[in-house]
Scaffold this motif. Sequence first.
Motif, PDB file in Angstrom:
ATOM      1  N   ARG A   1       0.853  -1.178   0.000  1.00 43.80           N
ATOM      2  CA  ARG A   1       0.000   0.000   0.000  1.00 43.80           C
ATOM      3  C   ARG A   1       0.890   1.229   0.000  1.00 43.80           C
ATOM      4  N   ARG A   2       0.339   2.349  -0.417  1.00 44.94           N
ATOM      5  CA  ARG A   2       1.100   3.597  -0.449  1.00 44.94           C
ATOM      6  C   ARG A   2       1.498   3.998   0.964  1.00 44.94           C
ATOM      7  N   TYR A   3       2.716   4.508   1.094  1.00 43.15           N
ATOM      8  CA  TYR A   3       3.134   5.022   2.389  1.00 43.15           C
ATOM      9  C   TYR A   3       3.453   6.515   2.316  1.00 43.15           C
TER      10      TYR A   3
ATOM     11  N   ASP B   1       0.304  -0.997  12.159  1.00 45.34           N
ATOM     12  CA  ASP B   1       0.475  -0.696  10.743  1.00 45.34           C
ATOM     13  C   ASP B   1       1.913  -1.003  10.341  1.00 45.34           C
ATOM     14  N   LEU B   2       2.079  -1.512   9.152  1.00 44.35           N
ATOM     15  CA  LEU B   2       3.384  -1.948   8.687  1.00 44.35           C
ATOM     16  C   LEU B   2       3.993  -0.926   7.738  1.00 44.35           C
ATOM     17  N   GLY B   3       5.303  -0.790   7.829  1.00 40.27           N
ATOM     18  CA  GLY B   3       6.024   0.146   6.976  1.00 40.27           C
ATOM     19  C   GLY B   3       7.287  -0.477   6.423  1.00 40.27           C
TER      20      GLY B   3
ATOM     21  N   PRO C   1       0.523   8.932   7.842  1.00 40.43           N
ATOM     22  CA  PRO C   1       0.631   8.470   9.233  1.00 40.43           C
ATOM     23  C   PRO C   1       0.160   7.029   9.414  1.00 40.43           C
ATOM     24  N   SER C   2       0.731   6.383  10.408  1.00 41.42           N
ATOM     25  CA  SER C   2       0.361   5.011  10.745  1.00 41.42           C
ATOM     26  C   SER C   2      -1.120   4.942  11.094  1.00 41.42           C
TER      27      SER C   2
END
Length: 172
Positions: free
Chosen positions: A8-10, A42-44, A19-20
């Motif tokens: 997904r877009r970050y 939330d994953l980054g 933001p998370s």
Amino acid sequence: MYDFGLARRYVDKNNNIIPSRKEVGWRGTTRYGSLNAHKRLDLGRRDDLESWFYGLVEMTRGTLPWRNVVERNHVQKAKEASRLAGRTQFLFETPSQYDKIFTLIDSYTFESAPDYKQINKYLVEAREERQLRDREHWDWEDETVSTTITTITSFSDKELRAKADQQYAIAL
């Protein structure tokens, strides 16, 4: 290989980090999921690196300490232990640079921009320490064809000697 199934877009249209979302539920594969995935956060980018790192350790060692653990919460505890008393077992017989990479990954937050150049530097150091070549032919390539493709598959001197010994034995 890449799997964008969970991508997904970050960043937004202005290139600002989105933001998370805080709690989002489980995402990923239990064996390779980051601690944040276990905590349903939330994953980054840092989580992608953590998952990649588990795969790297597994390819290097042949296994992960939690490989045969079925319960997701027990895998989470094993991953938490790999950062404390279980770190020696987790990184057993891996290059010392893996410890540095793991520390670096754990220092990142959701918003952090990973230092990919530093991680690559550690990997090059590990390869050079173990005297692994950085270029090999793919199994399916004609040996007479020259290629400039860098591959992950490298053979150590020990493996190359074993192959030479095997071919010598066959020739006898």
